[in-house]
Scaffold this active site. Structure first.
Site, PDB file in Angstrom:
ATOM      1  N   LYS A  32      17.496   2.961   1.175  1.00 43.57           N
ATOM      2  CA  LYS A  32      18.433   2.940   2.311  1.00 43.57           C
ATOM      3  C   LYS A  32      19.646   2.137   1.880  1.00 43.57           C
ATOM      4  CE  LYS A  32      14.789   2.109   5.612  1.00 43.57           C
ATOM      5  NZ  LYS A  32      14.392   1.274   6.765  1.00 43.57           N
ATOM      6  N   LYS A  67       0.824  -1.194   0.000  1.00 41.99           N
ATOM      7  CA  LYS A  67       0.000   0.000   0.000  1.00 41.99           C
ATOM      8  C   LYS A  67       0.869   1.260   0.000  1.00 41.99           C
ATOM      9  CE  LYS A  67      -2.862  -2.549   3.255  1.00 41.99           C
ATOM     10  NZ  LYS A  67      -3.223  -2.628   4.682  1.00 41.99           N
ATOM     11  N   ASP A  71      14.712  -1.317   0.860  1.00 39.81           N
ATOM     12  CA  ASP A  71      15.466  -1.501   2.098  1.00 39.81           C
ATOM     13  C   ASP A  71      16.549  -2.552   1.821  1.00 39.81           C
ATOM     14  OD1 ASP A  71      15.944  -1.217   4.880  1.00 39.81           O
ATOM     15  OD2 ASP A  71      14.622  -2.883   5.341  1.00 39.81           O
TER      16      ASP A  71
HETATM   17  P1  IMP Z   1      12.987  -4.910   1.397  1.00 44.35           P
HETATM   18  O1  IMP Z   1      12.507  -6.210   0.815  1.00 44.35           O
HETATM   19  O2  IMP Z   1      13.858  -5.145   2.608  1.00 44.35           O
HETATM   20  O3  IMP Z   1      13.650  -3.996   0.407  1.00 44.35           O
HETATM   21  O4  IMP Z   1      11.730  -4.185   2.005  1.00 44.35           O
HETATM   22  C1  IMP Z   1      10.842  -3.571   1.195  1.00 44.35           C
HETATM   23  C2  IMP Z   1       9.525  -3.261   1.870  1.00 44.35           C
HETATM   24  O5  IMP Z   1       9.610  -3.228   3.313  1.00 44.35           O
HETATM   25  C3  IMP Z   1       9.117  -1.877   1.447  1.00 44.35           C
HETATM   26  O6  IMP Z   1       8.400  -1.924   0.240  1.00 44.35           O
HETATM   27  C4  IMP Z   1       8.304  -1.417   2.616  1.00 44.35           C
HETATM   28  O7  IMP Z   1       6.969  -1.847   2.467  1.00 44.35           O
HETATM   29  C5  IMP Z   1       8.914  -2.089   3.814  1.00 44.35           C
HETATM   30  N1  IMP Z   1       9.893  -1.190   4.464  1.00 44.35           N
HETATM   31  C6  IMP Z   1      11.238  -1.244   4.386  1.00 44.35           C
HETATM   32  N2  IMP Z   1      11.811  -0.269   5.104  1.00 44.35           N
HETATM   33  C7  IMP Z   1      10.792   0.433   5.649  1.00 44.35           C
HETATM   34  C8  IMP Z   1      10.749   1.599   6.501  1.00 44.35           C
HETATM   35  O8  IMP Z   1      11.761   2.196   6.904  1.00 44.35           O
HETATM   36  N3  IMP Z   1       9.508   2.018   6.849  1.00 44.35           N
HETATM   37  C9  IMP Z   1       8.363   1.417   6.432  1.00 44.35           C
HETATM   38  N4  IMP Z   1       8.362   0.333   5.624  1.00 44.35           N
HETATM   39  C10 IMP Z   1       9.567  -0.159   5.240  1.00 44.35           C
END
Ligand code: IMP
Ligand code: MG
Length: 181
Positions: free
Chosen positions: A132, A44, A104
């Site tokens: 990040k 979302k 992330d």
């Molecule tokens: P990844 O698979 O670790 O890159 O995480 C991606 C998903 O985790 C993003 O699309 C967000 O929905 C959630 N996410 C990652 N970091 C944050 C944050 O700092 N705040 C809120 N949601 C996050």
């Protein structure tokens, strides 16, 4: 703690968000001038970003949504991704632009790129509002990035903590319960 006590330091102001979204829209409009993109927004969190971005595009575009959940702890993605809602539209031969809130670890996007690439789009690119870099675990081709932010849990402008704070018009750091923000 609840409510505003959880809202820590502002990471990106509303003014900076709006300016940068305009710049990204200009860049995308130039790049897709002769091939209308299909925007694929990831639910979302990408909703506010998508809404602002698409209204500033000067090229025609279409829109579809996906929802995914990654198994793992509340704040760490595991790389195992489940599709909660798939696209309505077939993307074969289409110029697809994924619109994401934040990258992330990159594991969710890594899975999505593989999954969508297998459907044979004409092109597949990513537009992420936030990234990040310190947390990245897989190297990914991200064509458009809004802002690089430090390794903090971010809330606002679509980003939630336990489904709250998505409606903030800026991005802030979540203040942790022990007082260390
Ligand atoms: P990844 O698979 O670790 O890159 O995480 C991606 C998903 O985790 C993003 O699309 C967000 O929905 C959630 N996410 C990652 N970091 C944050 C944050 O700092 N705040 C809120 N949601 C996050
Ligand atoms: Mg997301």
């Amino acid at each position: 703690m609840e409510g505003e006590e959880l809202i820590g330091e502002v990471l990106v102001t509303e003014e900076d968000l709006q300016r940068r979204v305009g710049e990204l829209a200009d860049e995308i409009s130039r790049d897709y001038a002769d091939r209308p993109p299909l925007l694929v927004a990831i639910l979302k969190g990408a909703v506010p970003f998508l809404a602002d971005l698409m209204r500033r595009l000067t090229v025609p575009c279409e829109l579809d949504f996906m929802a995914v959940s990654s198994y793992g702890s509340e704040t760490d993605s595991s790389g195992v991704v489940r599709i909660l809602k798939d696209l309505d539209i077939a993307i074969a031969g289409r110029d697809v632009l994924i619109v994401e809130d934040i990258i992330d670890s990159g594991l969710t996007l890594h899975y999505l790129l593989r999954n969508l690439q297998a459907r044979d789009p004409e092109s597949l690119e990513v537009c992420a509002l936030l990234t990040k870099p310190e947390r990245r675990r897989v190297d990914l081709p991200i064509r458009y990035v809004g802002f690089e932010i430090p390794n903090r849990f971010a809330i606002g402008y679509g980003l939630d903590h336990a489904e709250r704070f998505r409606n903030l018009s800026y991005v802030a750091a979540l203040k942790q319960g022990d007082g260390a923000a």
